[in-house]
Design a protein around this motif. Sequence first.
Motif, PDB file in Angstrom:
ATOM      1  N   GLU A 295      29.123  94.851  -1.439  1.00  0.00           N
ATOM      2  CA  GLU A 295      29.428  94.016  -2.605  1.00  0.00           C
ATOM      3  C   GLU A 295      30.796  94.356  -3.185  1.00  0.00           C
ATOM      4  O   GLU A 295      31.536  93.465  -3.613  1.00  0.00           O
ATOM      5  CB  GLU A 295      28.331  94.167  -3.658  1.00  0.00           C
ATOM      6  CG  GLU A 295      27.028  93.477  -3.256  1.00  0.00           C
ATOM      7  CD  GLU A 295      25.943  93.595  -4.309  1.00  0.00           C
ATOM      8  OE1 GLU A 295      26.175  94.288  -5.327  1.00  0.00           O
ATOM      9  OE2 GLU A 295      24.866  92.995  -4.123  1.00  0.00           O
ATOM     10  N   ASP A 296      31.140  95.642  -3.201  1.00  0.00           N
ATOM     11  CA  ASP A 296      32.473  96.043  -3.667  1.00  0.00           C
ATOM     12  C   ASP A 296      33.554  95.437  -2.769  1.00  0.00           C
ATOM     13  O   ASP A 296      34.589  94.947  -3.258  1.00  0.00           O
ATOM     14  CB  ASP A 296      32.608  97.572  -3.661  1.00  0.00           C
ATOM     15  CG  ASP A 296      31.802  98.230  -4.772  1.00  0.00           C
ATOM     16  OD1 ASP A 296      31.395  97.525  -5.712  1.00  0.00           O
ATOM     17  OD2 ASP A 296      31.569  99.453  -4.680  1.00  0.00           O
ATOM     18  N   PHE A 297      33.312  95.472  -1.477  1.00  0.00           N
ATOM     19  CA  PHE A 297      34.248  94.886  -0.508  1.00  0.00           C
ATOM     20  C   PHE A 297      34.422  93.392  -0.785  1.00  0.00           C
ATOM     21  O   PHE A 297      35.545  92.879  -0.876  1.00  0.00           O
ATOM     22  CB  PHE A 297      33.714  95.113   0.912  1.00  0.00           C
ATOM     23  CG  PHE A 297      34.612  94.599   2.010  1.00  0.00           C
ATOM     24  CD1 PHE A 297      35.485  95.454   2.662  1.00  0.00           C
ATOM     25  CD2 PHE A 297      34.578  93.262   2.406  1.00  0.00           C
ATOM     26  CE1 PHE A 297      36.310  94.996   3.689  1.00  0.00           C
ATOM     27  CE2 PHE A 297      35.399  92.785   3.421  1.00  0.00           C
ATOM     28  CZ  PHE A 297      36.269  93.659   4.068  1.00  0.00           C
ATOM     29  N   LEU A 298      33.309  92.688  -0.926  1.00  0.00           N
ATOM     30  CA  LEU A 298      33.354  91.246  -1.175  1.00  0.00           C
ATOM     31  C   LEU A 298      33.987  90.915  -2.524  1.00  0.00           C
ATOM     32  O   LEU A 298      34.697  89.904  -2.658  1.00  0.00           O
ATOM     33  CB  LEU A 298      31.946  90.650  -1.096  1.00  0.00           C
ATOM     34  CG  LEU A 298      31.272  90.654   0.275  1.00  0.00           C
ATOM     35  CD1 LEU A 298      29.857  90.082   0.172  1.00  0.00           C
ATOM     36  CD2 LEU A 298      32.083  89.872   1.300  1.00  0.00           C
ATOM     37  N   ASN A 299      33.743  91.748  -3.526  1.00  0.00           N
ATOM     38  CA  ASN A 299      34.342  91.519  -4.842  1.00  0.00           C
ATOM     39  C   ASN A 299      35.868  91.582  -4.770  1.00  0.00           C
ATOM     40  O   ASN A 299      36.569  90.749  -5.371  1.00  0.00           O
ATOM     41  CB  ASN A 299      33.831  92.552  -5.847  1.00  0.00           C
ATOM     42  CG  ASN A 299      32.365  92.349  -6.194  1.00  0.00           C
ATOM     43  OD1 ASN A 299      31.808  91.273  -5.976  1.00  0.00           O
ATOM     44  ND2 ASN A 299      31.724  93.380  -6.721  1.00  0.00           N
ATOM     45  N   HIS A 300      36.386  92.578  -4.066  1.00  0.00           N
ATOM     46  CA  HIS A 300      37.837  92.698  -3.916  1.00  0.00           C
ATOM     47  C   HIS A 300      38.390  91.536  -3.080  1.00  0.00           C
ATOM     48  O   HIS A 300      39.468  91.007  -3.380  1.00  0.00           O
ATOM     49  CB  HIS A 300      38.198  94.035  -3.254  1.00  0.00           C
ATOM     50  CG  HIS A 300      38.011  95.207  -4.159  1.00  0.00           C
ATOM     51  ND1 HIS A 300      37.072  96.193  -3.933  1.00  0.00           N
ATOM     52  CD2 HIS A 300      38.638  95.554  -5.313  1.00  0.00           C
ATOM     53  CE1 HIS A 300      37.136  97.100  -4.901  1.00  0.00           C
ATOM     54  NE2 HIS A 300      38.083  96.726  -5.756  1.00  0.00           N
ATOM     55  N   LEU A 301      37.654  91.145  -2.061  1.00  0.00           N
ATOM     56  CA  LEU A 301      38.093  90.026  -1.228  1.00  0.00           C
ATOM     57  C   LEU A 301      38.103  88.729  -2.038  1.00  0.00           C
ATOM     58  O   LEU A 301      39.046  87.932  -1.949  1.00  0.00           O
ATOM     59  CB  LEU A 301      37.174  89.895  -0.013  1.00  0.00           C
ATOM     60  CG  LEU A 301      37.554  88.856   1.047  1.00  0.00           C
ATOM     61  CD1 LEU A 301      38.932  89.148   1.626  1.00  0.00           C
ATOM     62  CD2 LEU A 301      36.510  88.825   2.162  1.00  0.00           C
ATOM     63  N   ALA A 302      37.082  88.521  -2.851  1.00  0.00           N
ATOM     64  CA  ALA A 302      37.008  87.321  -3.689  1.00  0.00           C
ATOM     65  C   ALA A 302      38.156  87.283  -4.701  1.00  0.00           C
ATOM     66  O   ALA A 302      38.741  86.221  -4.961  1.00  0.00           O
ATOM     67  CB  ALA A 302      35.663  87.273  -4.416  1.00  0.00           C
ATOM     68  N   PHE A 303      38.485  88.443  -5.261  1.00  0.00           N
ATOM     69  CA  PHE A 303      39.600  88.549  -6.207  1.00  0.00           C
ATOM     70  C   PHE A 303      40.896  88.085  -5.537  1.00  0.00           C
ATOM     71  O   PHE A 303      41.668  87.295  -6.107  1.00  0.00           O
ATOM     72  CB  PHE A 303      39.736  89.988  -6.690  1.00  0.00           C
ATOM     73  CG  PHE A 303      40.895  90.228  -7.620  1.00  0.00           C
ATOM     74  CD1 PHE A 303      40.780  89.983  -8.988  1.00  0.00           C
ATOM     75  CD2 PHE A 303      42.116  90.689  -7.138  1.00  0.00           C
ATOM     76  CE1 PHE A 303      41.855  90.204  -9.845  1.00  0.00           C
ATOM     77  CE2 PHE A 303      43.190  90.903  -7.982  1.00  0.00           C
ATOM     78  CZ  PHE A 303      43.056  90.660  -9.339  1.00  0.00           C
ATOM     79  N   ALA A 304      41.115  88.558  -4.319  1.00  0.00           N
ATOM     80  CA  ALA A 304      42.329  88.184  -3.587  1.00  0.00           C
ATOM     81  C   ALA A 304      42.310  86.706  -3.225  1.00  0.00           C
ATOM     82  O   ALA A 304      43.320  86.001  -3.385  1.00  0.00           O
ATOM     83  CB  ALA A 304      42.456  89.038  -2.329  1.00  0.00           C
ATOM     84  N   MET A 305      41.173  86.205  -2.775  1.00  0.00           N
ATOM     85  CA  MET A 305      41.068  84.803  -2.367  1.00  0.00           C
ATOM     86  C   MET A 305      41.309  83.863  -3.542  1.00  0.00           C
ATOM     87  O   MET A 305      41.962  82.821  -3.393  1.00  0.00           O
ATOM     88  CB  MET A 305      39.697  84.555  -1.730  1.00  0.00           C
ATOM     89  CG  MET A 305      39.512  85.260  -0.399  1.00  0.00           C
ATOM     90  SD  MET A 305      37.804  85.243   0.199  1.00  0.00           S
ATOM     91  CE  MET A 305      37.678  83.585   0.847  1.00  0.00           C
ATOM     92  N   ARG A 306      40.782  84.228  -4.701  1.00  0.00           N
ATOM     93  CA  ARG A 306      40.977  83.400  -5.890  1.00  0.00           C
ATOM     94  C   ARG A 306      42.462  83.277  -6.227  1.00  0.00           C
ATOM     95  O   ARG A 306      42.957  82.181  -6.523  1.00  0.00           O
ATOM     96  CB  ARG A 306      40.213  83.997  -7.077  1.00  0.00           C
ATOM     97  CG  ARG A 306      40.344  83.168  -8.348  1.00  0.00           C
ATOM     98  CD  ARG A 306      39.453  83.699  -9.449  1.00  0.00           C
ATOM     99  NE  ARG A 306      39.915  84.976  -9.963  1.00  0.00           N
ATOM    100  CZ  ARG A 306      39.225  86.107  -9.927  1.00  0.00           C
ATOM    101  NH1 ARG A 306      38.023  86.134  -9.374  1.00  0.00           N
ATOM    102  NH2 ARG A 306      39.706  87.222 -10.433  1.00  0.00           N
ATOM    103  N   ASN A 307      43.177  84.377  -6.164  1.00  0.00           N
ATOM    104  CA  ASN A 307      44.601  84.359  -6.504  1.00  0.00           C
ATOM    105  C   ASN A 307      45.443  83.703  -5.423  1.00  0.00           C
ATOM    106  O   ASN A 307      46.411  82.987  -5.734  1.00  0.00           O
ATOM    107  CB  ASN A 307      45.081  85.788  -6.771  1.00  0.00           C
ATOM    108  CG  ASN A 307      44.591  86.318  -8.111  1.00  0.00           C
ATOM    109  OD1 ASN A 307      45.053  85.892  -9.159  1.00  0.00           O
ATOM    110  ND2 ASN A 307      43.631  87.213  -8.078  1.00  0.00           N
TER     111      ASN A 307
END
Length: 377
Positions: A295-307
């Motif tokens: 989940e931590d991995f996906l959270n960081h990935l989602a943060f990057a994808m959003r930006n």
Amino acid sequence: MSEKGLTTINLKKINRSKVYQYIYKNKQTSKQQIVQDLHMGLSTVSQNLNLLEEEGLIEKNGFFESTGGRKANAIQIVSNHKIAIGVGILKNMFHLTAVNLFGDALSTDTISLPYADTTDYYAKVMTYVKAFINSNHYTDEQILGISIATQGITSLDSTSVIYGNIMNNTGMNLDDFSRHIPYPCHLEHDSKSAAFLELWNHPELDSAIVILLNPNLGGAIITNRQIHQGHSMHSGTLEHICINPEGPLCYCGNRGCLETYCSANALEQSAGIPAKEFFSLLREKKSSQVTQIWEDFLNHLAFAMRNLNLIVDAPIIISGYLAPYFTREDIFYLLDHINAAAPFTLTKEQIIVGLHGQYTPAIGAALYYVDAYIRSV
């Protein structure tokens, strides 16, 4: 030669190319369909089909269902008429693949060999390539070329690595490889090769962001069906976007780069086990610690994808080594976290998962020669 003679020769070449390209695009067709769709005379089409068949470029394979008369031959290209070899160089290994004219990976292999900037290393890689070609019984006439995808930004003319901090291969030269093998050779950044494969697989895409989830993170930007290179060839290096100035040290010398959170290496370091074992435990849902790491991995990935989506309004492609491990639930998890605080939302159709896993850069590299060949016929 007269102007009329030159015009006749050019017209013959154009017609030959049109017929071949039509068959290639349609995968399988009939003589009458070519005549109808290309608005060519029957004798012209017949002449070109005979010529292409004599050259070994096309073949007849069965018949179409009869519509009342004689059954029409099913005509297709000979997909193995030419083969391209892709090599994906990593720090401790390299991947090999043989690709046909449709871009299908016919054979793959992985060789454990730590990178070293020595003549012996380059000679060994090419020795393995030659053995791979021989073991698959490809002839010299079939081989279009050897295309090498490496971790490192390549020069504008694709002859050398100008930034290679991961493998310490700055200065790696195409000639280091090509001198050891009698085939044309090409050198490319692995992220750009991955993007080329995704363009090949998704002809409907105009623009996209490619996130290469390999041992080291990579990325590429596609606009107008072209891979954006940039003034210094580093467009798309999203792995060095800083998401935490106080975060872990990155190989580039800075802290908190996306590389340190969303690469396969970062995931394995957090888990303390290889990715294959990690995902086996994750899907069994028997470890809350493993679930939290993911989940931590996906959270960081989602943060990057959003930006990233704010910069390039286009689909995002998850590609590379970790891509086959993503499930439908993972994609919806990403969407929830991307859209929760985004002014512009993404849909599930805008997140695409690549299909070729760890062999993605090698296959994409091989397509360099396939694409050039198809355009030349």
